[in-house]
Write an enzyme that holds these catalytic residues in place. Structure first.
Site, PDB file in Angstrom:
ATOM      1  N   TYR A  61      48.320  48.601  47.422  1.00  0.00           N
ATOM      2  CA  TYR A  61      48.338  49.528  46.200  1.00  0.00           C
ATOM      3  C   TYR A  61      49.089  49.511  45.320  1.00  0.00           C
ATOM      4  O   TYR A  61      50.440  49.497  45.129  1.00  0.00           O
ATOM      5  CB  TYR A  61      47.220  50.875  46.637  1.00  0.00           C
ATOM      6  CG  TYR A  61      46.294  51.297  46.879  1.00  0.00           C
ATOM      7  CD1 TYR A  61      45.174  50.614  46.121  1.00  0.00           C
ATOM      8  CD2 TYR A  61      45.487  51.735  48.419  1.00  0.00           C
ATOM      9  CE1 TYR A  61      44.187  51.255  45.944  1.00  0.00           C
ATOM     10  CE2 TYR A  61      44.529  51.727  48.059  1.00  0.00           C
ATOM     11  CZ  TYR A  61      43.437  51.211  47.312  1.00  0.00           C
ATOM     12  OH  TYR A  61      41.959  51.052  48.430  1.00  0.00           O
ATOM     13  N   GLU A  63      47.332  50.549  41.598  1.00  0.00           N
ATOM     14  CA  GLU A  63      46.962  51.299  40.605  1.00  0.00           C
ATOM     15  C   GLU A  63      47.775  51.966  39.386  1.00  0.00           C
ATOM     16  O   GLU A  63      48.715  52.396  39.658  1.00  0.00           O
ATOM     17  CB  GLU A  63      46.071  53.023  41.055  1.00  0.00           C
ATOM     18  CG  GLU A  63      44.634  52.555  41.687  1.00  0.00           C
ATOM     19  CD  GLU A  63      44.407  53.810  42.441  1.00  0.00           C
ATOM     20  OE1 GLU A  63      44.646  54.986  42.294  1.00  0.00           O
ATOM     21  OE2 GLU A  63      43.021  53.664  42.581  1.00  0.00           O
ATOM     22  N   ASP A 217      32.814  36.231  25.356  1.00  0.00           N
ATOM     23  CA  ASP A 217      33.425  36.191  27.029  1.00  0.00           C
ATOM     24  C   ASP A 217      33.166  34.909  26.211  1.00  0.00           C
ATOM     25  O   ASP A 217      31.891  33.752  26.796  1.00  0.00           O
ATOM     26  CB  ASP A 217      32.325  36.501  27.352  1.00  0.00           C
ATOM     27  CG  ASP A 217      32.098  36.509  29.034  1.00  0.00           C
ATOM     28  OD1 ASP A 217      32.788  35.458  29.351  1.00  0.00           O
ATOM     29  OD2 ASP A 217      31.285  36.262  29.993  1.00  0.00           O
ATOM     30  N   THR A 243      36.582  34.528  32.638  1.00  0.00           N
ATOM     31  CA  THR A 243      36.179  34.559  34.320  1.00  0.00           C
ATOM     32  C   THR A 243      37.423  33.801  34.511  1.00  0.00           C
ATOM     33  O   THR A 243      38.466  33.054  33.860  1.00  0.00           O
ATOM     34  CB  THR A 243      35.966  34.123  35.575  1.00  0.00           C
ATOM     35  OG1 THR A 243      35.015  32.616  34.670  1.00  0.00           O
ATOM     36  CG2 THR A 243      34.668  35.166  35.198  1.00  0.00           C
ATOM     37  N   LYS A 246      36.267  29.165  36.872  1.00  0.00           N
ATOM     38  CA  LYS A 246      35.681  28.257  36.516  1.00  0.00           C
ATOM     39  C   LYS A 246      36.134  26.730  35.502  1.00  0.00           C
ATOM     40  O   LYS A 246      37.384  26.110  37.041  1.00  0.00           O
ATOM     41  CB  LYS A 246      34.441  28.512  35.218  1.00  0.00           C
ATOM     42  CG  LYS A 246      33.294  30.224  35.851  1.00  0.00           C
ATOM     43  CD  LYS A 246      32.381  30.412  35.112  1.00  0.00           C
ATOM     44  CE  LYS A 246      31.648  31.784  35.082  1.00  0.00           C
ATOM     45  NZ  LYS A 246      31.683  32.795  35.449  1.00  0.00           N
ATOM     46  N   ARG A 252      39.663  33.169  42.108  1.00  0.00           N
ATOM     47  CA  ARG A 252      37.954  34.119  41.207  1.00  0.00           C
ATOM     48  C   ARG A 252      38.719  35.739  40.708  1.00  0.00           C
ATOM     49  O   ARG A 252      39.626  36.428  41.421  1.00  0.00           O
ATOM     50  CB  ARG A 252      36.764  34.981  42.656  1.00  0.00           C
ATOM     51  CG  ARG A 252      36.470  33.544  42.929  1.00  0.00           C
ATOM     52  CD  ARG A 252      35.290  33.820  43.888  1.00  0.00           C
ATOM     53  NE  ARG A 252      34.032  33.911  43.175  1.00  0.00           N
ATOM     54  CZ  ARG A 252      33.224  32.801  43.004  1.00  0.00           C
ATOM     55  NH1 ARG A 252      33.782  31.975  43.480  1.00  0.00           N
ATOM     56  NH2 ARG A 252      32.681  32.890  42.023  1.00  0.00           N
TER      57      ARG A 252
HETATM   58  N1  DSN Z   1      27.231  32.826  37.182  1.00  0.00           N
HETATM   59  C1  DSN Z   1      28.057  32.663  36.483  1.00  0.00           C
HETATM   60  C2  DSN Z   1      27.426  31.454  36.109  1.00  0.00           C
HETATM   61  O1  DSN Z   1      26.513  30.510  36.681  1.00  0.00           O
HETATM   62  O2  DSN Z   1      27.547  31.293  35.116  1.00  0.00           O
HETATM   63  C3  DSN Z   1      28.148  32.982  35.582  1.00  0.00           C
HETATM   64  O3  DSN Z   1      28.904  34.592  36.429  1.00  0.00           O
END
Ligand code: DSN
Length: 471
Positions: A61, A63, A217, A243, A246, A252
């Protein structure tokens, strides 16, 4: 006795402890290796990232922020989080005097909601790209019937902007008109199924005209931005969220970048001020929305960012784009309709409506042939339940070493899949329950699946040793 109890419970392999989960993981590894992965938001991360994710850091932990935690024992966790933050800024060539980053968000949706919570009051107005135009749920989606789907539209007043139905490109003129009427507090850019780049300068000037913050984003394209293979949102935005799993090819997780330091004066003679996002963003992530950061994720992200900083990542991002162009061109050469007639990023949006097909049927058929992609809305669809297209991404297969000619072969497989879907629909009918009857004992499907698996297994697999898959 005590120590053998500990060993019995705590020091045995997954296979010995839980054969069911062990086997399911092995099966999933096999699925990933044998298939063609075309989900635009997925990727294959590295063995080093997976090692960090599966480490003892999950036990801790922490925080709070490095150096200011609510728990003791964080000397190494602090070093890890600080290293991650330094690398995150380096990956995007950001001056630490002008930008900061919070690497604690668990993923993209929590990162976005934390950014909104930092900047806005409940019921403030926001504008993001509409979901059927290629936007993301968290950018304020509600249905045409007015049902508020995303928490963003539940807690804030959302008026989405759209793409031009004739071109598929964002209609910046309409966006400006709408924004000047609606006067949003926040304009969000970035999408999930938008195959073109963003005009951040235009968005900045619209945001300035209505006194709005500008947030990007960049989740889908964060790898391309890092490699300077896409326009740079940091030049014009106040906040950038992402994120990390990707096109960035990490674990993740999520990040929020925020401007800091002196704010340029907007009016002559204005007193100099500083951006005040840092404390707001950090407070919003913890304690407003999250508890303890996932330290194993943060360490894994630091590893991924080190890999992003290597010259080979630039080559990877270039190849992701070249592969998407090769795929779009090969499909268009066959006469298919690709939204915006091409792509400038990592994805291709295929409009199936001219063929009389829906995205869900093609997605299903591809699944059976071991090709994974998404059904996706195409602007102008009549039903949200039967989206008119499919979204196809190149990041994952590019991580397996595929080049342009390989994506031309993938276009052949996809075209075959569409032909099979059309033949089944012709024989059994358009209704999904009738269509499904044609999916079993179908030799065309079996043959295509065999060809797909032969093709996919001829490429390398990052992350794990395929020879050691245990099923
Ligand atoms: N769920 C993702 C996508 O497939 O674009 C985005 O968060």
């Amino acid at each position: 006795m005590a120590s053998s109890t500990v060993a019995e419970w705590g020091n045995r392999s997954l296979k010995a402890v839980d054969e069911e989960i062990y086997t399911l993981i092995e099966k999933e590894k096999c699925r990933q290796w044998k298939g063609i992965e075309l989900i635009a938001s997925e990727n294959f991360t590295s063995q080093a990232v997976i090692e960090a994710l599966g480490s003892a850091l999950t036990n801790k932990y922490s925080e709070g922020m490095p150096g200011n935690r609510y728990y003791g024992g964080n000397e190494f966790i602090d070093e890890i989080e600080n290293l991650c933050r330094v690398r995150a800024l380096q990956a995007y060539r950001l001056d630490p005097e002008k930008w900061g980053v919070n690497v604690q968000p668990y993923s993209g949706s929590p990162a976005n909601f934390a950014a909104y919570t930092a900047l806005l009051n409940p019921h403030d107005r926001i504008m993001g790209l509409d979901l059927p135009s290629g936007g993301h749920l968290t950018h304020g989606y509600y249905t045409s019937g007015g049902k508020k789907i995303s928490a963003t539209s539940i807690y804030f007043e959302s008026l989405p902007y759209k793409v031009d139905p004739n071109t598929g490109y964002i209609d910046y003129v309409k966006l400006e008109e709408k924004a000047l009427d609606f006067r949003p507090r926040l304009i969000i850019c970035g999408g999930s199924a938008y195959p073109r780049d963003w005009e951040y300068g235009k968005l900045r000037s619209i945001a300035d005209k209505c006194g709005a913050y500008l947030l990007c984003d960049m989740a889908h394209i964060s790898g391309l931005v890092a490699a300077q293979e896409a326009n740079n949102p940091f030049e014009f935005c106040d906040i950038v969220t992402t994120t990390t799993h990707k096109s960035l090819r990490g674990p993740r997780a999520g990040m929020i970048f925020y401007r800091k330091g002196p704010k340029p004066a907007t009016k002559k003679g204005q007193e100099p001020t500083n951006y005040d996002y840092e404390d707001k963003v950090n407070f919003s992530v913890f304690p407003s929305l999250q508890g303890g950061p996932h330290n194993h994720q943060i360490a894994a992200l630091a590893v991924a960012l080190k890999q992003v900083l290597s010259p080979s990542f630039k080559e990877y991002a270039k190849q992701v784009k070249a592969n998407a162009v090769a795929l779009a061109n090969a499909l268009m050469k066959k006469g298919y309709k690709i939204v915006t007639d091409g792509t400038e990023n990592h994805l291709v949006l295929w409009d199936l409506k001219p063929l009389g097909l829906t995205g869900n049927k093609v997605e299903k058929l591809c699944d059976l042939c071991h090709i994974t992609l998404n059904k996706n809305a195409v602007y102008g669809d009549s039903s949200a339940l039967a989206p008119g297209g499919v979204r196809i991404g190149t990041p994952a297969m590019t991580s397996r070493g595929l080049k342009e000619a390989d994506f031309e072969q993938i276009a052949e497989f996809l075209s075959k899949a569409v032909d099979i879907t059309l033949a089944i629909q012709k024989e059994h009918g358009k209704l999904i329950k009738d269509f499904q009857k044609g999916l079993t004992n179908n030799k065309d499907i079996d043959d295509l699946k065999a060809a797909v698996e032969k093709f996919a297994t001829s490429f390398e697999m990052p992350g794990f040793d395929v020879k050691a898959i245990d099923i």
